[in-house]
Motif scaffolding. Structure first.
Motif, mmCIF file in Angstrom:
data_model
loop_
_atom_site.group_PDB
_atom_site.id
_atom_site.type_symbol
_atom_site.label_atom_id
_atom_site.label_comp_id
_atom_site.label_asym_id
_atom_site.label_seq_id
_atom_site.Cartn_x
_atom_site.Cartn_y
_atom_site.Cartn_z
ATOM 1 N N LEU A 238 50.744 36.383 90.803
ATOM 2 C CA LEU A 238 49.345 35.978 90.727
ATOM 3 C C LEU A 238 48.671 36.017 92.093
ATOM 4 C CD1 LEU A 238 49.647 32.989 88.225
ATOM 5 C CD2 LEU A 238 48.529 35.188 87.793
ATOM 6 N N GLN A 239 49.417 35.661 93.129
ATOM 7 C CA GLN A 239 48.856 35.697 94.478
ATOM 8 C C GLN A 239 48.458 37.120 94.860
ATOM 9 O OE1 GLN A 239 51.470 34.473 97.759
ATOM 10 N NE2 GLN A 239 49.797 33.208 98.512
ATOM 11 N N ARG A 240 49.293 38.078 94.499
ATOM 12 C CA ARG A 240 48.957 39.477 94.788
ATOM 13 C C ARG A 240 47.725 39.919 94.005
ATOM 14 N NH1 ARG A 240 54.768 39.823 95.195
ATOM 15 N NH2 ARG A 240 54.965 40.127 92.943
ATOM 16 N N LEU A 241 47.643 39.520 92.732
ATOM 17 C CA LEU A 241 46.493 39.897 91.917
ATOM 18 C C LEU A 241 45.206 39.261 92.441
ATOM 19 C CD1 LEU A 241 48.050 39.507 88.351
ATOM 20 C CD2 LEU A 241 47.360 41.655 89.425
ATOM 21 N N ALA A 242 45.316 38.070 92.985
ATOM 22 C CA ALA A 242 44.132 37.326 93.427
ATOM 23 C C ALA A 242 43.558 37.831 94.739
ATOM 24 C CB ALA A 242 44.478 35.843 93.561
ATOM 25 N N ALA A 243 44.245 38.725 95.394
ATOM 26 C CA ALA A 243 43.801 39.197 96.715
ATOM 27 C C ALA A 243 42.511 39.997 96.650
ATOM 28 C CB ALA A 243 44.900 40.040 97.366
ATOM 29 N N GLY A 244 42.163 40.508 95.464
ATOM 30 C CA GLY A 244 40.994 41.378 95.347
ATOM 31 C C GLY A 244 39.709 40.770 95.858
ATOM 32 N N ASN A 245 39.448 39.516 95.499
ATOM 33 C CA ASN A 245 38.232 38.859 96.003
ATOM 34 C C ASN A 245 38.550 37.630 96.840
ATOM 35 O OD1 ASN A 245 39.079 37.154 93.935
ATOM 36 N ND2 ASN A 245 37.001 36.691 93.231
ATOM 37 N N MET A 246 39.807 37.546 97.310
ATOM 38 C CA MET A 246 40.223 36.448 98.178
ATOM 39 C C MET A 246 39.876 35.086 97.571
ATOM 40 S SD MET A 246 41.806 37.753 100.755
ATOM 41 C CE MET A 246 41.822 36.424 101.950
ATOM 42 N N LYS A 247 40.095 34.967 96.261
ATOM 43 C CA LYS A 247 39.771 33.707 95.590
ATOM 44 C C LYS A 247 40.630 32.572 96.141
ATOM 45 C CE LYS A 247 40.401 35.167 91.388
ATOM 46 N NZ LYS A 247 40.687 36.611 91.556
ATOM 47 N N LYS A 248 40.102 31.395 96.078
ATOM 48 C CA LYS A 248 40.833 30.222 96.531
ATOM 49 C C LYS A 248 42.017 29.990 95.595
ATOM 50 C CE LYS A 248 39.976 25.507 98.173
ATOM 51 N NZ LYS A 248 39.006 24.391 98.270
ATOM 52 N N LEU A 249 43.167 29.566 96.166
ATOM 53 C CA LEU A 249 44.392 29.416 95.395
ATOM 54 C C LEU A 249 44.971 28.009 95.517
ATOM 55 C CD1 LEU A 249 46.207 32.749 96.382
ATOM 56 C CD2 LEU A 249 44.832 32.323 94.335
ATOM 57 N N GLY A 250 45.562 27.558 94.447
ATOM 58 C CA GLY A 250 46.322 26.311 94.452
ATOM 59 C C GLY A 250 47.537 26.486 93.558
ATOM 60 N N PHE A 251 48.720 26.556 94.157
ATOM 61 C CA PHE A 251 49.940 26.839 93.405
ATOM 62 C C PHE A 251 50.968 25.725 93.597
ATOM 63 C CE2 PHE A 251 49.506 31.777 93.699
ATOM 64 C CZ PHE A 251 48.472 31.727 92.779
ATOM 65 N N GLU A 252 51.500 25.226 92.480
ATOM 66 C CA GLU A 252 52.650 24.314 92.518
ATOM 67 C C GLU A 252 53.779 25.033 91.801
ATOM 68 O OE1 GLU A 252 55.313 22.098 91.022
ATOM 69 O OE2 GLU A 252 53.848 20.657 90.263
ATOM 70 N N LEU A 253 54.802 25.422 92.577
ATOM 71 C CA LEU A 253 55.801 26.364 92.085
ATOM 72 C C LEU A 253 57.184 25.720 91.945
ATOM 73 C CD1 LEU A 253 54.537 29.381 94.223
ATOM 74 C CD2 LEU A 253 53.861 28.735 91.903
ATOM 75 N N GLY A 254 58.228 26.509 92.128
ATOM 76 C CA GLY A 254 59.575 26.047 91.847
ATOM 77 C C GLY A 254 60.128 25.069 92.867
ATOM 78 N N GLY A 255 61.312 24.570 92.568
ATOM 79 C CA GLY A 255 61.967 23.640 93.473
ATOM 80 C C GLY A 255 63.473 23.629 93.264
ATOM 81 N N LYS A 256 64.164 23.205 94.280
ATOM 82 C CA LYS A 256 65.609 22.965 94.221
ATOM 83 C C LYS A 256 65.858 21.778 95.131
ATOM 84 C CE LYS A 256 69.597 24.344 92.513
ATOM 85 N NZ LYS A 256 69.852 24.382 91.061
ATOM 86 N N SER A 257 65.419 20.631 94.681
ATOM 87 C CA SER A 257 65.204 19.496 95.570
ATOM 88 C C SER A 257 66.486 18.719 95.870
ATOM 89 C CB SER A 257 64.158 18.559 94.972
ATOM 90 O OG SER A 257 62.940 19.253 94.795
#
Length: 493
Positions: A238-257
């Motif tokens: 999704l980050q790669r796809l969002a690069a087109g218009n440099m949209k603001k991003l907020g991602f909460e992703l994986g973990g191995k805590s």
């Protein structure tokens, strides 16, 4: 059988392709209902509706903050009025025990109430600036980002919907929302409540279906912000796809805590919190304390108590409130079981669980026994990769320095915990752990007032608290000249 519809521009509608997908009860494999699947064209219509609502009709964006707050408070009230119905829906769709679903629904209502209050607090500020250029007044204000696309996972369907929708709407944005197609039911119900609360047409739009919709939301030039909770792999795409218009991003992703337990900890307490850290929600939690590190002098004691209490956990119909319910889908159950096989093949020792559970009423469900691996090494896949199930790995350490090194030996940085009776040591270690959400002598606690998010490959940005509201705002700087006469810079003109 009922077919659930998507919600676009204030209308409930079926998907244009005319295709549906099943929503399944993981306890017995029964089909609960079907959903209409949205197409790329449907998704574009939803984006168009949100764009029009934000930039043209502007009803929600321009609504005064008290009126907007009242709508959000009404949403909170409606959630509370329907809490038992929605909790049952969440449990039947996702598989978590009913008492956990009741907590999730109440938490969602609290999230809407929290942001309804927060937006009435003072925002912005005045900056002191140089007077050399005249009487300049410098003001900062916060404005909504615009059209926000939001994608949520299947493990906390309602909680994640509230965490994203409440602050985005509170800030004055419009939304296109995509829940997981595996667990969409409480999100659909929430949109019915948003409509009942009086949200203006086009302000919040709901699309249903799989990854093709997420790709369109990521790539769209008309989406100003994209938020996503889910796997790191999907987040990277999704980050790669969002690069087109440099949209603001907020991602909460994986973990191995990491969960670090020192010899001076209350071992009985550490055992129960460790169980909360890895077996709550069947271990289908991004912040799970899946890597347990125990100081070598107390490891035997810890393991004896940990295994004994884990073996006593009950599995069953989640509507009857056992300790654990089924995993969300057969495919996910098979994935977790494959990781257990990998662990065995790598040489780790299963001291508890390690197989599918099919006794009695659980025969047709997607149950995996809570599993503990001992004799693990840092290079094992079960130690390094996110399993997203009720599977814990245990390793020992002999010094504070070694514990910190082992805890940070991961590409993730979502969460972590330390158990010790020495408060100075607790703070030293917790400050060294490279993670965004940390606990001392507890695990998996979270509050609407406090931020949630990770370091490294666990994502970017924060949800909840004032930080969660600021994610959905842009900061504008306004310089005001109180003496608008000639500046006298060009002396020869």
């Amino acid at each position: 059988m009922e077919i659930k519809k998507m919600y676009i521009n204030g209308q409930w509608t079926q998907g244009s392709p005319g295709t549906t997908s099943d929503v399944v009860n993981p306890f017995n494999g029964d089909i609960l209902c079907r959903i209409w699947e949205s197409s790329i064209e449907d998704t574009r219509e939803a984006i168009k509706a949100a764009k029009n609502a934000f930039y043209t009709t502007r009803e929600w964006r321009d609504m005064d903050v008290e009126a907007r707050s009242r709508v959000l408070l009404k949403v909170a009230e409606l959630i509370e009025e329907n809490q038992e119905e929605m909790a049952a829906m969440e449990t039947q769709n996702m598989g978590k025990p009913l008492r956990e679903s009741l907590i999730d629904i109440a938490d969602g209502a609290g999230t809407f109430r929290y942001y309804a209050g927060l937006i009435q607090a003072p925002q912005g500020g005045v900056c002191s600036v140089s007077k050399s250029s005249g009487e300049i007044h410098s003001i900062t204000v916060r404005e909504p980002v615009g059209v926000c696309a939001q994608i949520t996972p299947w493990n906390y369907p309602f909680t994640m919907a509230a965490w994203k929708l409440a602050p985005a709407l509170a800030a004055g944005n419009t939304v296109v929302f995509k829940p997981s197609h595996k667990t969409p039911l409480t999100t659909i119900r929430l949109f019915e409540l948003l409509e009942e609360a009086g949200l203006p047409k086009g302000t919040a739009n709901l699309v249903l279906g799989g990854s093709v919709i997420g790709c369109e939301l990521g790539e769209s030039m008309d989406v100003d912000m994209l938020t996503f909770t889910g796997s790191t792999k999907v987040g990277q795409s999704l980050q790669r796809l969002a690069a087109g218009n440099m949209k603001k991003l907020g991602f909460e992703l994986g973990g191995k805590s990491p969960n670090v337990i020192f010899a001076d900890a209350d071992i009985d307490g550490a055992v129960e919190w460790a169980m909360m850290g890895i077996f709550y929600n069947q271990g289908e939690v991004c912040s799970s304390g899946s890597r347990i590190f125990v100081e070598d002098s107390v490891k035997d004691e810890f393991m004896e108590k940990f295994v004994k209490k884990t073996k006593a956990l009950t599995l069953g119909d989640p509507m009857k409130d056992p300790d654990m319910g089924p995993l969300v889908t057969k495919e996910h159950m098979d994935r977790v079981l494959e990781y257990i096989k990998i662990g065995r093949d790598e040489g780790a020792k299963v001291v508890c669980g390690g197989e599918r559970y099919t006794d009695g009423e659980c025969a047709d469900g997607y149950f995996v026994l809570p599993t503990i691996f001992d004799q693990c090494s840092p290079d094992m896949r079960i130690v390094r990769e996110e399993i997203f199930g009720p599977v814990a790995t245990v390793q020992s350490f002999s010094s504070e320095k070694e514990a910190v090194a082992m805890a940070n030996d991961t590409c993730y940085g979502l969460a972590g915990a330390v158990f010790t009776s020495d408060s100075a040591k607790a703070m030293r270690v917790i400050k060294e752990i490279r993670a965004g959400i940390t606990w001392i002598n507890c695990y998996n606690l979270g509050y609407n007032q406090t931020p949630w998010g990770g370091y490294k490959m666990s994502g970017t940005g924060r949800e909840l608290g004032i930080y969660g509201l600021e994610e959905y705002q842009e900061v504008k700087q306004i310089h005001m000249n109180l003496n608008p006469g000639p500046v006298g810079w060009y002396v020869n003109s």
